[in-house]
Design an enzyme around this catalytic site. Structure first.
Site, mmCIF file in Angstrom:
data_model
loop_
_atom_site.group_PDB
_atom_site.id
_atom_site.type_symbol
_atom_site.label_atom_id
_atom_site.label_comp_id
_atom_site.label_asym_id
_atom_site.label_seq_id
_atom_site.Cartn_x
_atom_site.Cartn_y
_atom_site.Cartn_z
ATOM 1 N N LYS A 59 8.435 61.971 58.428
ATOM 2 C CA LYS A 59 8.463 60.526 58.155
ATOM 3 C C LYS A 59 8.614 59.737 59.461
ATOM 4 O O LYS A 59 7.950 58.717 59.662
ATOM 5 C CB LYS A 59 9.573 60.196 57.147
ATOM 6 C CG LYS A 59 9.244 60.735 55.752
ATOM 7 C CD LYS A 59 10.388 60.646 54.754
ATOM 8 C CE LYS A 59 10.000 61.404 53.471
ATOM 9 N NZ LYS A 59 11.035 61.393 52.433
ATOM 10 N N GLN A 103 17.239 60.219 51.861
ATOM 11 C CA GLN A 103 16.574 61.507 51.639
ATOM 12 C C GLN A 103 17.372 62.336 50.640
ATOM 13 O O GLN A 103 18.593 62.459 50.752
ATOM 14 C CB GLN A 103 16.419 62.250 52.981
ATOM 15 C CG GLN A 103 15.618 63.537 52.901
ATOM 16 C CD GLN A 103 14.150 63.325 52.563
ATOM 17 O OE1 GLN A 103 13.563 62.295 52.860
ATOM 18 N NE2 GLN A 103 13.544 64.314 51.925
ATOM 19 N N ASP A 126 10.872 54.144 48.442
ATOM 20 C CA ASP A 126 10.580 55.362 47.668
ATOM 21 C C ASP A 126 10.197 55.000 46.230
ATOM 22 O O ASP A 126 9.643 55.827 45.508
ATOM 23 C CB ASP A 126 11.824 56.262 47.599
ATOM 24 C CG ASP A 126 11.797 57.411 48.602
ATOM 25 O OD1 ASP A 126 10.696 57.908 48.893
ATOM 26 O OD2 ASP A 126 12.886 57.806 49.056
HETATM 27 N N1 GUN Z 1 13.285 64.697 48.755
HETATM 28 C C1 GUN Z 1 12.135 65.315 48.415
HETATM 29 N N2 GUN Z 1 11.140 64.428 48.278
HETATM 30 C C2 GUN Z 1 11.677 63.217 48.560
HETATM 31 C C3 GUN Z 1 11.132 61.890 48.617
HETATM 32 O O1 GUN Z 1 9.956 61.642 48.350
HETATM 33 N N3 GUN Z 1 12.010 60.914 48.967
HETATM 34 C C4 GUN Z 1 13.324 61.148 49.225
HETATM 35 N N4 GUN Z 1 14.102 60.121 49.544
HETATM 36 N N5 GUN Z 1 13.845 62.365 49.182
HETATM 37 C C5 GUN Z 1 13.017 63.392 48.862
#
Ligand code: GUN
Length: 296
Positions: A59, A103, A126
């Site tokens: 990211k 996350q 998200d």
């Molecule tokens: N953990 C696994 N996939 C994701 C995601 O798309 N966003 C977040 N915040 N955590 C994750």
């Protein structure tokens, strides 16, 4: 005799995500030239889970690629829920941060629901909050759930039409399966079947699918005999499987047994390199949208 298909098109999430990122980068340059605010994404990472660290690295790299500002906030896995909520308050009110994510997974003493619902919906890039889940059916959508939206975008860019198709979604999670099945029915105008851990005779349902989406987290759950000839298969599963034969000591496995399923498909996503990069592209799109909504 049934005709057995052996050629399929691989849906290259990395390639499509790269296209989207270059479109976003162009938007960022335009904003800069017009004196508008550069999007700023904050990422909150709790603990030192290896997979989460890798996703966060991707990211951060994506932010750099498109020219976004970013802030990575790391906390020990001993942080209390209360303290984490305080940090979220801070990001919620920081005028320079346009969007942020927490996350997942979080340590067991912290409630994902409490944390998620504390995120200001306008900054929830998200798309995890209940408000943004509701964006799927809202006349006034804010930020759509990122992974489902990334999948919808991948289908669009391969010119796969969902209208009137039978989509079977395996997995009804709050973060992927549930919002995606709603999006396929609403925006996608598809007929949707949702399967979950209480579904009996899973194969009976998966064999009906024109488009099969699997988001469970059980490596190899879907085998060739469970898939209709000519189906389109989207594999959302990305489970770390450890073994001494793998470089780094692990490999990523999807929910779909690629070797037996791919030869039956018209289109299929690989793992890795399918849905994963599209989630990040969708996250960037949401961050750009959040910036546009708050700053023009
Ligand atoms: N953990 C696994 N996939 C994701 C995601 O798309 N966003 C977040 N915040 N955590 C994750």
């Amino acid at each position: 005799m049934h005709d057995v298909r052996t050629t399929y098109t691989l849906m290259d999430g990395r390639k499509v995500a790269a296209e989207i990122k270059s479109e976003i980068a162009a938007q960022v340059l335009k904003r800069r030239d017009a004196g508008k605010k550069i999007p700023h994404l904050a990422i909150i990472l709790v603990g030192d889970d290896g997979a989460s660290q890798t996703y966060v690295d991707h990211k951060v790299k994506a932010c750099k690629e498109v020219g976004f500002h970013y802030t990575l906030m790391r906390f020990a896995d001993t942080i209390s829920e209360e303290r984490l909520l305080k940090h979220i308050d801070q990001v919620n009110t920081d005028p320079d941060v346009d969007g942020f994510i927490v996350q997942l997974p979080l340590p067991p003493h912290i409630s994902v629901e409490v944390i998620t619902e504390h995120i200001r919906p306008e900054k929830d890039v998200d798309g995890f909050t209940n408000r943004n889940f509701g964006s799927i059916v809202s006349k006034n959508p804010l930020l759509l759930p990122a992974t489902p939206n990334g999948i919808m975008e991948l289908l669009k860019r391969y010119q796969i039409h969902t209208q009137s198709k039978h989509c079977v979604v395996v997995g009804a999670s709050r973060l992927v399966g549930a919002p995606l099945s709603m999006m396929l029915a609403e925006q996608g105008r598809a007929t949707v079947t949702v399967c979950h851990k209480y579904t009996q005779n899973l194969a009976h349902h998966t064999r009906q699918a024109d488009i099969l989406v699997v988001a469970v987290g059980k490596p190899g759950l879907i085998t060739g005999d469970m898939v209709k000839e000519g189906a389109i298969v989207i594999d959302v599963g990305t489970t770390r499987v450890e073994g001494p034969q793998y470089k780094n000591g692990y490999t990523l496995k999807g929910d779909v047994d690629f070797a037996s399923v791919a030869p039956r498909c018209a289109y299929i996503t690989p793992v890795p390199g399918g849905v994963g990069p599209m989630t990040i592209a969708a996250l960037l799109l949401n961050t750009l949208r959040a910036t546009e909504l708050s700053h023009g």
